[in-house]
Design a protein around this motif. Structure first.
Motif, PDB file in Angstrom:
ATOM      1  N   MET A  69     -26.143 -12.548 -12.024  1.00  0.00           N
ATOM      2  CA  MET A  69     -27.587 -12.301 -11.951  1.00  0.00           C
ATOM      3  C   MET A  69     -27.967 -11.041 -12.733  1.00  0.00           C
ATOM      4  O   MET A  69     -27.158 -10.117 -12.882  1.00  0.00           O
ATOM      5  N   ASP A  70     -29.194 -11.022 -13.239  1.00  0.00           N
ATOM      6  CA  ASP A  70     -29.706  -9.811 -13.878  1.00  0.00           C
ATOM      7  C   ASP A  70     -29.746  -8.682 -12.846  1.00  0.00           C
ATOM      8  O   ASP A  70     -30.066  -8.907 -11.671  1.00  0.00           O
ATOM      9  N   GLU A  71     -29.415  -7.503 -13.284  1.00  0.00           N
ATOM     10  CA  GLU A  71     -29.339  -6.362 -12.381  1.00  0.00           C
ATOM     11  C   GLU A  71     -30.674  -6.122 -11.666  1.00  0.00           C
ATOM     12  O   GLU A  71     -31.742  -6.122 -12.292  1.00  0.00           O
ATOM     13  N   VAL A 108     -29.905 -16.898  -3.066  1.00  0.00           N
ATOM     14  CA  VAL A 108     -30.745 -15.826  -3.593  1.00  0.00           C
ATOM     15  C   VAL A 108     -31.734 -16.395  -4.602  1.00  0.00           C
ATOM     16  O   VAL A 108     -31.520 -17.478  -5.163  1.00  0.00           O
ATOM     17  N   THR A 109     -32.798 -15.667  -4.809  1.00  0.00           N
ATOM     18  CA  THR A 109     -33.699 -15.937  -5.932  1.00  0.00           C
ATOM     19  C   THR A 109     -33.543 -14.772  -6.905  1.00  0.00           C
ATOM     20  O   THR A 109     -33.258 -13.646  -6.494  1.00  0.00           O
ATOM     21  N   GLY A 110     -33.741 -15.050  -8.175  1.00  0.00           N
ATOM     22  CA  GLY A 110     -33.610 -13.992  -9.169  1.00  0.00           C
ATOM     23  C   GLY A 110     -33.648 -14.559 -10.564  1.00  0.00           C
ATOM     24  O   GLY A 110     -34.178 -15.665 -10.781  1.00  0.00           O
ATOM     25  N   THR A 111     -33.086 -13.824 -11.502  1.00  0.00           N
ATOM     26  CA  THR A 111     -33.064 -14.273 -12.895  1.00  0.00           C
ATOM     27  C   THR A 111     -31.674 -14.118 -13.500  1.00  0.00           C
ATOM     28  O   THR A 111     -30.897 -13.260 -13.093  1.00  0.00           O
ATOM     29  N   GLU A 113     -30.405 -13.688 -17.352  1.00  0.00           N
ATOM     30  CA  GLU A 113     -30.881 -13.441 -18.720  1.00  0.00           C
ATOM     31  C   GLU A 113     -32.369 -13.799 -18.837  1.00  0.00           C
ATOM     32  O   GLU A 113     -32.813 -14.408 -19.814  1.00  0.00           O
ATOM     33  N   GLY A 114     -33.120 -13.412 -17.816  1.00  0.00           N
ATOM     34  CA  GLY A 114     -34.562 -13.606 -17.830  1.00  0.00           C
ATOM     35  C   GLY A 114     -35.036 -14.954 -17.339  1.00  0.00           C
ATOM     36  O   GLY A 114     -36.245 -15.153 -17.161  1.00  0.00           O
ATOM     37  N   HIS A 115     -34.133 -15.882 -17.079  1.00  0.00           N
ATOM     38  CA  HIS A 115     -34.510 -17.217 -16.617  1.00  0.00           C
ATOM     39  C   HIS A 115     -34.553 -17.240 -15.094  1.00  0.00           C
ATOM     40  O   HIS A 115     -33.532 -17.005 -14.434  1.00  0.00           O
ATOM     41  N   LYS A 116     -35.709 -17.548 -14.549  1.00  0.00           N
ATOM     42  CA  LYS A 116     -35.859 -17.592 -13.099  1.00  0.00           C
ATOM     43  C   LYS A 116     -35.060 -18.742 -12.512  1.00  0.00           C
ATOM     44  O   LYS A 116     -35.032 -19.848 -13.062  1.00  0.00           O
ATOM     45  N   GLU A 132     -23.731 -19.069 -20.556  1.00  0.00           N
ATOM     46  CA  GLU A 132     -23.802 -20.531 -20.606  1.00  0.00           C
ATOM     47  C   GLU A 132     -24.862 -21.062 -19.653  1.00  0.00           C
ATOM     48  O   GLU A 132     -25.605 -21.993 -19.988  1.00  0.00           O
ATOM     49  N   LEU A 133     -24.955 -20.477 -18.476  1.00  0.00           N
ATOM     50  CA  LEU A 133     -25.978 -20.903 -17.531  1.00  0.00           C
ATOM     51  C   LEU A 133     -27.379 -20.638 -18.073  1.00  0.00           C
ATOM     52  O   LEU A 133     -28.286 -21.461 -17.914  1.00  0.00           O
ATOM     53  N   ALA A 134     -27.544 -19.502 -18.712  1.00  0.00           N
ATOM     54  CA  ALA A 134     -28.845 -19.176 -19.307  1.00  0.00           C
ATOM     55  C   ALA A 134     -29.198 -20.184 -20.401  1.00  0.00           C
ATOM     56  O   ALA A 134     -30.348 -20.634 -20.510  1.00  0.00           O
ATOM     57  N   ARG A 135     -28.209 -20.559 -21.207  1.00  0.00           N
ATOM     58  CA  ARG A 135     -28.443 -21.522 -22.285  1.00  0.00           C
ATOM     59  C   ARG A 135     -28.824 -22.893 -21.724  1.00  0.00           C
ATOM     60  O   ARG A 135     -29.769 -23.536 -22.196  1.00  0.00           O
ATOM     61  N   VAL A 136     -28.100 -23.333 -20.706  1.00  0.00           N
ATOM     62  CA  VAL A 136     -28.388 -24.630 -20.094  1.00  0.00           C
ATOM     63  C   VAL A 136     -29.779 -24.635 -19.476  1.00  0.00           C
ATOM     64  O   VAL A 136     -30.550 -25.597 -19.634  1.00  0.00           O
TER      65      VAL A 136
END
Length: 284
Positions: free
Chosen positions: A65-67, A111-114, A116-119, A269-273
């Protein structure tokens, strides 16, 4: 107590204080002894053989997750001991011990979050909590994650790690299979992507349910993935199975996984998908 015994006790006490038992990690695959800090800094991956060690929810969230972006979704209350089950210990005692060990309410954390910026909504199954077994709490936590993903209109990513259904809850644990399947169907109807990351080990009723129903199926390298045990299958079909049977690589080679991704590359990879699967929303 003799003078010599007194000296020995003092030496043992000093040695114990200055040499804690957790300085080293022994790799379960190659038996290499690695400094624990080096192992943790390497994302709990053996630097000798690249074996991916098991990690808990909090460590997983910190890795992907993004910090400062993620927030835990409150745990929904469920009946804790519906069958008043007891074997060598009471089920309630086993739950108490597992909670003390893991500092978690049950074997699933959302959790909820982002990333690489992807919610996104991320759920992680914890094998350290009663083998990651699936009971009422895990089933409800999965449904909570699915409902939150639909509400927030963002992907749901689930990291599975389980020995299967929770025997102490009997048929009620098996009923979590159709319950989670319905939640997945609701996400599909809402156009919400469901991404599964299978980690070591994922088996039993979990493998037969939500672990294999993702829109995208990813696994960490060399993870043990199975519905039932190797020995049971060999005794049933009376044949010797391949050495790599029930591994991530075997499943990928036979078309049951979309990709096998190294832990260090998983976040990207998750961000790309997610960017591909949510492109329709951006275009709209």
């Amino acid at each position: 107590m003799s003078w010599l015994s007194n000296v020995r006790n003092k030496i043992a006490s000093i040695t114990k204080k200055e040499s804690p038992d957790n300085l080293w990690h022994k790799c379960k695959k190659c038996d290499a002894m690695v400094f624990l800090k080096e192992y943790e800094d390497n994302m709990h991956i053996c630097p000798k053989c690249e074996h991916h060690g098991r990690i808990g929810p909090m460590t997983r969230f910190e890795q992907i997750m993004d910090e400062n972006s993620w927030k835990i979704i409150p745990f929904s209350a469920v009946p804790e001991d519906p069958l008043k089950f007891k074997d060598q210990k009471k089920y309630t005692e086993r739950l108490k011990a597992a909670r003390a060990k893991t500092e978690e309410q049950d074997a699933w954390v959302n959790v909820t979050g982002t990333i690489e910026g992807h919610k996104c909504v991320v759920g992680v199954q914890d094998f350290a909590f009663l083998g990651g077994s699936m009971g009422l709490a895990v089933g409800q936590a999965f449904v909570d994650a699915a409902n939150r993903a639909i509400e927030d209109q963002c992907p749901l990513i689930c990291f599975t790690a389980s020995g299967g259904a929770r025997m102490q809850e009997g048929t009620l644990s098996l009923m979590q299979m159709p319950k989670t399947t319905v939640a997945i169907s609701m996400m599909k109807e809402a156009g919400i992507p469901y991404i599964v990351v299978l980690t070591d080990p994922t088996s039993g009723g979990v493998m037969a349910a939500y672990a294999m129903l993702g829109d995208v199926q990813i696994a960490e390298p060399d993870a043990t993935l199975a519905f039932t045990g190797r020995r049971v299958i060999e005794n049933t079909i009376r044949e010797k199975l391949p050495d790599d049977f029930q591994t991530s690589e075997y499943y990928f080679d036979h078309g049951m996984l979309d990709m096998v991704v190294h832990r260090k590359e998983l976040r990207a990879e998750l961000a790309r998908v997610m960017s591909y699967l949510m492109a329709w929303k951006t275009a709209a």
